[in-house]
Enzyme design. Sequence first.
Site, PDB file in Angstrom:
ATOM      1  N   ASN A  50       0.827  -1.188   0.000  1.00  0.00           N
ATOM      2  CA  ASN A  50       0.000   0.000   0.000  1.00  0.00           C
ATOM      3  C   ASN A  50       0.874   1.257   0.000  1.00  0.00           C
ATOM      4  O   ASN A  50       2.098   1.187   0.123  1.00  0.00           O
ATOM      5  CB  ASN A  50      -0.959  -0.025   1.197  1.00  0.00           C
ATOM      6  CG  ASN A  50      -2.269   0.680   0.901  1.00  0.00           C
ATOM      7  OD1 ASN A  50      -2.318   1.650   0.154  1.00  0.00           O
ATOM      8  ND2 ASN A  50      -3.335   0.182   1.497  1.00  0.00           N
ATOM      9  N   HIS A  92      23.284  -0.143  11.506  1.00  0.00           N
ATOM     10  CA  HIS A  92      24.500   0.657  11.625  1.00  0.00           C
ATOM     11  C   HIS A  92      25.352   0.134  12.779  1.00  0.00           C
ATOM     12  O   HIS A  92      24.852  -0.522  13.687  1.00  0.00           O
ATOM     13  CB  HIS A  92      24.139   2.125  11.829  1.00  0.00           C
ATOM     14  CG  HIS A  92      23.409   2.696  10.655  1.00  0.00           C
ATOM     15  ND1 HIS A  92      24.045   3.074   9.502  1.00  0.00           N
ATOM     16  CD2 HIS A  92      22.089   2.910  10.450  1.00  0.00           C
ATOM     17  CE1 HIS A  92      23.155   3.508   8.636  1.00  0.00           C
ATOM     18  NE2 HIS A  92      21.951   3.414   9.182  1.00  0.00           N
ATOM     19  N   GLY A 136      -0.766  -1.341   8.823  1.00  0.00           N
ATOM     20  CA  GLY A 136      -0.183  -0.045   8.532  1.00  0.00           C
ATOM     21  C   GLY A 136       0.813   0.420   9.571  1.00  0.00           C
ATOM     22  O   GLY A 136       0.647   0.204  10.771  1.00  0.00           O
ATOM     23  N   THR A 151      10.957  -7.213  15.891  1.00  0.00           N
ATOM     24  CA  THR A 151      12.394  -7.291  16.160  1.00  0.00           C
ATOM     25  C   THR A 151      12.929  -8.713  16.079  1.00  0.00           C
ATOM     26  O   THR A 151      14.137  -8.913  16.090  1.00  0.00           O
ATOM     27  CB  THR A 151      12.707  -6.731  17.554  1.00  0.00           C
ATOM     28  OG1 THR A 151      12.010  -7.511  18.535  1.00  0.00           O
ATOM     29  CG2 THR A 151      12.292  -5.269  17.666  1.00  0.00           C
ATOM     30  N   ARG A 173       4.845  -8.766  20.086  1.00  0.00           N
ATOM     31  CA  ARG A 173       4.723  -9.991  20.878  1.00  0.00           C
ATOM     32  C   ARG A 173       3.427 -10.669  20.483  1.00  0.00           C
ATOM     33  O   ARG A 173       2.507 -10.032  19.967  1.00  0.00           O
ATOM     34  CB  ARG A 173       4.680  -9.648  22.363  1.00  0.00           C
ATOM     35  CG  ARG A 173       6.000  -9.088  22.866  1.00  0.00           C
ATOM     36  CD  ARG A 173       6.007  -9.016  24.378  1.00  0.00           C
ATOM     37  NE  ARG A 173       7.335  -8.679  24.841  1.00  0.00           N
ATOM     38  CZ  ARG A 173       7.709  -7.481  25.228  1.00  0.00           C
ATOM     39  NH1 ARG A 173       6.860  -6.467  25.202  1.00  0.00           N
ATOM     40  NH2 ARG A 173       8.937  -7.269  25.644  1.00  0.00           N
TER      41      ARG A 173
END
Length: 185
Positions: free
Chosen positions: A85, A115, A142, A165, A180
């Site tokens: 989208n 980084h 979204g 993550t 989670r």
Amino acid sequence: MDLSERQKMAAGDWYCCVDDELEALRVVARRALHEHNTMDPDRRGSMGPALAALLGSVGQHARIEAPFHCAYGFNISLGERTFLNAGCTILDTAQVRIGSRTLLGPNVQIYCAEHHKDAAQRLKGLEIARPVTIGNDVWVGGAAIILAGVTIGDGAIVGAGSVVTRDVPAHATVVGNPARPARGS
């Protein structure tokens, strides 16, 4: 023989992102993105021709709404009937594979680059790229963010605004920051 920064990036080694060859590749991507993002939607169809040619692979009936942004494009593979989208960003310093019939909501972001943790090394432009894999039939809500090295299994759901993550198992629903498992899923 010394490896180029592009070769180091592709190998998953530390590389310097401030590099003439990598910048030239980003310029090619920016031109394709400009065409895609500014082309009349009736002429563009499912995606601008230059963007379709730039991507690593595009399954039948895959669609990317404008605006869209990516770093290189050639590291992105889209399955059949995949839908991205408006406002999606993919920083594809490594391979990004998005499976068939997978839906990404508005403003979803996928980051393959990490980084360096040492400030002096960051200042030199050092980063490392880790791939992202999203299975078939996944729904990413979204404004979700998917970080480097993550795999999302087939049929999973990522709630809007979540920050992913770590890996998400197939058919799981995850929400939050960090994402989670949702209660009751």
